[in-house]
Design an enzyme around this catalytic site. Structure first.
Site, PDB file in Angstrom:
ATOM      1  N   GLU A  16      29.197 -40.536  24.196  1.00  0.00           N
ATOM      2  CA  GLU A  16      28.878 -39.122  23.995  1.00  0.00           C
ATOM      3  C   GLU A  16      28.921 -38.322  25.303  1.00  0.00           C
ATOM      4  O   GLU A  16      29.063 -37.096  25.261  1.00  0.00           O
ATOM      5  CB  GLU A  16      27.517 -38.988  23.300  1.00  0.00           C
ATOM      6  CG  GLU A  16      27.588 -39.470  21.847  1.00  0.00           C
ATOM      7  CD  GLU A  16      26.248 -39.547  21.146  1.00  0.00           C
ATOM      8  OE1 GLU A  16      26.214 -39.335  19.936  1.00  0.00           O
ATOM      9  OE2 GLU A  16      25.216 -39.856  21.797  1.00  0.00           O
ATOM     10  N   ASP A  52      30.200 -39.517  10.239  1.00  0.00           N
ATOM     11  CA  ASP A  52      30.121 -40.310   8.997  1.00  0.00           C
ATOM     12  C   ASP A  52      29.286 -39.541   7.982  1.00  0.00           C
ATOM     13  O   ASP A  52      28.706 -38.507   8.314  1.00  0.00           O
ATOM     14  CB  ASP A  52      29.492 -41.678   9.275  1.00  0.00           C
ATOM     15  CG  ASP A  52      28.086 -41.557   9.842  1.00  0.00           C
ATOM     16  OD1 ASP A  52      27.942 -41.513  11.069  1.00  0.00           O
ATOM     17  OD2 ASP A  52      27.129 -41.440   9.047  1.00  0.00           O
TER      18      ASP A  52
END
Ligand code: ADE
Length: 231
Positions: free
Chosen positions: A12, A196
């Site tokens: 990230e 997701d």
């Protein structure tokens, strides 16, 4: 002004470190903090490792040791609201801890005495994000993010989080960062790109889209820094 940019996982923050290129690395508390400047802004960047405890430690360190006066969180999330698709951006209006449970004592889920179920994000940073989205023609959804120390890959659990907190997305750090920033009086902002749908395929989807979605989020953060530096 010193701005903290925080993620939970290496993936990230890697797009940010690659973009800035040069930085000083400082080790503290079994973690690494990357200090740099960008367009005159002082930046400190770190990933916490997954979960609320790690995120709380890193957020506190960014503020108390490194002197951050604003905190921008960048990362990925599971979608709860079906309108959110892989790679879509969501910025939290407020966050709650979905796994905090003292309902045995008559309190609502996510509540502890002297706390609140939701912590709201900073309205100035939200307005800035909306300006950036508008200028760059990026779709940025606002919504509620629920946080817990669980990777959610189950429709029923997801539906419970949706119903209980009216959540649009879920992840594993945001609300704990929110509690720390709120307590220490530091304006903060939590941005996530969807990796997701928190369903039975979530594990596969997460592995497939972690890098690409993390990049989407990091690019938006850089656009926000451009705007802050410009002001
Ligand atoms: N972060 C990204 N996807 C997630 C999920 N399904 N559960 C918890 N945190 C997540």
């Amino acid at each position: 002004m010193k701005i903290a940019i925080m993620g939970a996982m290496q993936e990230e923050i890697t797009p940010l470190l690659e973009f800035f290129g040069k930085y000083e690395t400082i080790e503290f508390g079994k973690n690494k903090y990357y200090v740099t400047t960008y367009k005159g802004l002082e930046l400190v960047i770190a990933y916490s490792k997954i979960g609320k405890v790690n995120a709380s430690l890193t957020a506190s360190t960014l503020i108390e040791k490194f002197g951050a006066t604003k905190l921008l969180f960048s990362g990925v999330a599971g979608a709860v609201n079906p309108s959110l698709k892989i790679g879509d951006l969501i910025v939290a209006t407020k966050l709650a801890q979905h796994d905090l449970d003292i309902t045995a004592f008559g309190h609502p889920h996510g509540f502890v005495p002297e706390g609140s179920v939701f912590v709201e994000t900073d309205s100035t940073l939200m307005a800035l994000a909306q300006k950036v989205a508008l200028d760059k023609k990026i779709v940025l959804q606002k919504g509620i993010i629920a946080t817990g120390d669980q990777f959610i890959c189950d429709e029923q659990k997801k539906e419970w989080i949706e119903k209980t907190f009216n959540a649009d997305a879920l992840e594993m750090e945001g609300a704990s960062v929110a509690v720390v920033c709120d307590a220490l009086g530091v304006p903060f902002f939590v941005l996530r790109a969807i990796s997701d749908a928190a369903d039975m395929d979530a594990g596969f989807s997460f592995d497939e889209f972690l890098n690409s979605s993390a990049k989407v989020s990091a690019s938006f953060i850089i656009a926000m820094l451009d705007e802050i530096a410009h002001d």
